[in-house]
Design an enzyme around this catalytic site. Structure first.
Site, PDB file in Angstrom:
ATOM      1  N   GLU A  65      41.062  49.183  45.270  1.00  0.00           N
ATOM      2  CA  GLU A  65      41.017  48.372  44.060  1.00  0.00           C
ATOM      3  C   GLU A  65      40.261  49.133  42.973  1.00  0.00           C
ATOM      4  O   GLU A  65      39.277  49.821  43.264  1.00  0.00           O
ATOM      5  CB  GLU A  65      40.313  47.051  44.358  1.00  0.00           C
ATOM      6  CG  GLU A  65      40.225  46.096  43.181  1.00  0.00           C
ATOM      7  CD  GLU A  65      39.433  44.838  43.499  1.00  0.00           C
ATOM      8  OE1 GLU A  65      39.648  43.828  42.816  1.00  0.00           O
ATOM      9  OE2 GLU A  65      38.584  44.880  44.420  1.00  0.00           O
TER      10      GLU A  65
ATOM     11  N   LYS B 131      46.093  39.302  42.073  1.00  0.00           N
ATOM     12  CA  LYS B 131      44.889  38.773  42.728  1.00  0.00           C
ATOM     13  C   LYS B 131      44.608  37.345  42.261  1.00  0.00           C
ATOM     14  O   LYS B 131      44.581  37.058  41.061  1.00  0.00           O
ATOM     15  CB  LYS B 131      43.693  39.686  42.432  1.00  0.00           C
ATOM     16  CG  LYS B 131      42.413  39.297  43.167  1.00  0.00           C
ATOM     17  CD  LYS B 131      41.319  40.304  42.849  1.00  0.00           C
ATOM     18  CE  LYS B 131      40.004  39.962  43.554  1.00  0.00           C
ATOM     19  NZ  LYS B 131      38.949  40.940  43.210  1.00  0.00           N
TER      20      LYS B 131
ATOM     21  N   CYS C 205      40.362  42.285  47.955  1.00  0.00           N
ATOM     22  CA  CYS C 205      38.904  42.107  47.893  1.00  0.00           C
ATOM     23  C   CYS C 205      38.448  40.667  48.163  1.00  0.00           C
ATOM     24  O   CYS C 205      38.523  40.191  49.285  1.00  0.00           O
ATOM     25  CB  CYS C 205      38.387  42.629  46.548  1.00  0.00           C
ATOM     26  SG  CYS C 205      36.618  43.070  46.573  1.00  0.00           S
TER      27      CYS C 205
END
Length: 491
Positions: free
Chosen positions: A80, A179, A213
């Site tokens: 990321e 995300k 994440c």
């Protein structure tokens, strides 16, 4: 209508070819990248300067991709923020974004770069995959225009998304993921999609899912991908800031793979100032390869072999009834020797291990944590405690936790219990940790001195006990059962 015979033969041949290509195992790679950062992330640069920075980072990633392919890797994950860094304003990140189409358009940017709006980053990533015959996973920014007809449209007329893309070995865009769970204080430059996206794709070496994440701590999309859609392997670009004692990258990501019984390819950014390090290739039975380095600023390539379908593997751990054993242990009652302490803003209940061996229990609300243990030798200069937490964590997100933990205190002063500790000297001849968890989602962690994992040196029994397998162990920092009770997040 019956199809003509040549069509039937062609279909049978294609199916046979696909089955022949299917693999029982595959080689995977992840690259931990020391990102070249912009000089001032809060300042807006020209598109040309933005592309120049991204090309410098892609030069490094291309070398790692080439090396991974030469070693037989079928897929590689990069981190990321790996192309441009982090902590941008909304305006400053805009020159780095590209308009990423839906993979359904069946597009190979490397061979058809002018089909859509100019996208030099997508084109280069596609060519990296195609030229090296390897699946490439990367994280970039996506931009989507909107207008007043959309009541949610931002005032600047566009959505900006933290986005993962996947290119297959021909360079075709096969997956795009926006995300959903943004890390609140650090990702104000991005929007989250209106609904969580659950993204999967099939390969000859298994079914893959992808998220990013902070997503890992929530039900959607992470648990849905594994529990509902039954992916074999999760792809996980991350920019993970390590938090001891439970949330270092290698520790938690390996535990998540074990608890969810899935392969997990975690690629972290590398920046020691931000405490970012820790990448790994994890299987349900433990880490196959991992990297944690807070001493240098170097990138690192990891390569390891995994089962394509881990649930079918003989090495796959059995299903666990997490509260089975602990529910049969005599329930604990509050003890005057118990005391409270904070771990990452959460109020734990602790009890000290005052003897070199024994059986102790500590409880908080409905969670009763039980530990049987024997130290290889009790030291006067180290203190260990058994801790319990049963409650809602409300800092940087809201999520309900149930945690049982054996951990070393920072010093012999009990007020330091729960503070970050990286080193220890005490070894254990045995330990057995269990708890009365109200959730089936529990992630087993064992962390040794120096932030080292313990693959193959512990196991989880089907009655919920986390037990040691070696005698003595290496020096222990923490042994933890980290439970997530998703249903109670918003009660």
């Amino acid at each position: 209508m019956v199809p003509p015979r040549p069509v039937v033969h062609a279909a049978v041949f294609a199916l046979a070819a696909l089955q022949a290509l299917a693999s029982d195992t595959f080689i995977a790679a992840v690259y931990e990248h020391a990102v070249i950062l912009p000089r001032a992330a809060h300042k807006t640069v020209s598109p040309e300067d933005a592309l120049a920075l991204m090309n410098r980072n892609m030069d490094i990633l291309e070398g790692a991709i080439r090396e991974a392919a030469q070693q037989g890797a079928r897929i590689i994950v990069t981190p990321e923020d790996g192309l441009y860094g982090w902590v941008f304003t909304r305006e400053a990140i805009y020159p780095y974004l590209e308009d990423i189409p839906d993979p359904e358009v069946n597009w190979i940017p490397c061979t058809d770069p002018t089909r859509f709006a100019p996208a030099p980053v997508l084109e280069r990533l596609s060519c990296m995959a195609r030229n090296n015959s390897i699946y490439v996973v990367a994280n970039i920014g996506d931009k989507k225009s909107c207008n007043s007809s959309d009541p949610s449209c931002p005032s600047d007329g566009r959505y900006q998304y933290n986005t993962n893309v996947v290119f297959d070995s021909e360079g075709k865009l096969v997956a795009r993921y926006h995300k959903y769970n943004l890390f609140m204080s650090e990702e104000k430059q991005f929007n989250y999609p209106k609904e969580p996206e659950v993204v999967t794709f099939e390969t000859p070496f298994g079914k893959f899912g992808i998220f990013t994440c902070f997503d890992i701590l929530f039900w959607e999309p992470a648990v849905v991908l594994v529990s509902k859609l039954q992916v074999d392997t999760v792809l996980f670009p991350t920019a993970w800031m390590n938090v001891l004692p439970f949330l270092t990258a290698v520790e938690f990501h390996s535990a998540w793979a074990m608890g969810m019984r899935v392969n997990f390819l975690a690629s972290n950014t590398h920046n020691t100032i931000m405490s970012m390090t820790g990448s790994g290739i994890y299987a349900p039975d433990g880490a196959r390869a991992y990297y944690y380095n807070m001493k240098t600023e170097d990138g690192h390539l990891l390569i390891a072999e995994l089962d394509s379908h881990p649930r079918l593997s003989p090495a796959s751990p059995p299903a666990v009834s997490w509260s089975s054993y602990a529910s049969g242990v005599e329930k604990c009652v509050p003890d005057e020797q118990d005391f409270s302490g904070l771990i990452f803003h959460d109020q734990f209940t602790f009890t000290e291990l005052t003897k070199p061996e024994g059986h102790i229990t500590v409880c908080q609300k409905d969670l009763h944590c039980h530990l049987s243990y024997k130290m290889a030798g009790k030291r006067e200069d180290e203190v260990y405690v058994l801790g319990a937490f049963d409650g809602l964590h409300v800092v940087e997100g809201q999520y309900y936790l149930q945690i049982c933990t054996l951990l070393k205190c920072r010093s012999t002063d009990l007020s330091t219990c729960g503070q970050p500790v990286e080193t220890a000297q005490t070894k254990f001849d045995m330990f057995s940790l269990s708890g009365t968890f109200g959730t089936n989602y529990v992630f087993p962690e064992v962390l040794y001195s120096g932030v080292q994992l313990a693959p193959g040196e512990f196991e989880v029994l089907n009655d919920g006990r986390l037990i040691s397998k070696t005698k003595p162990t290496k020096p222990v920092v923490t042994v933890t059962l980290f439970g997530r009770w998703y249903e109670k997040d918003h009660l």
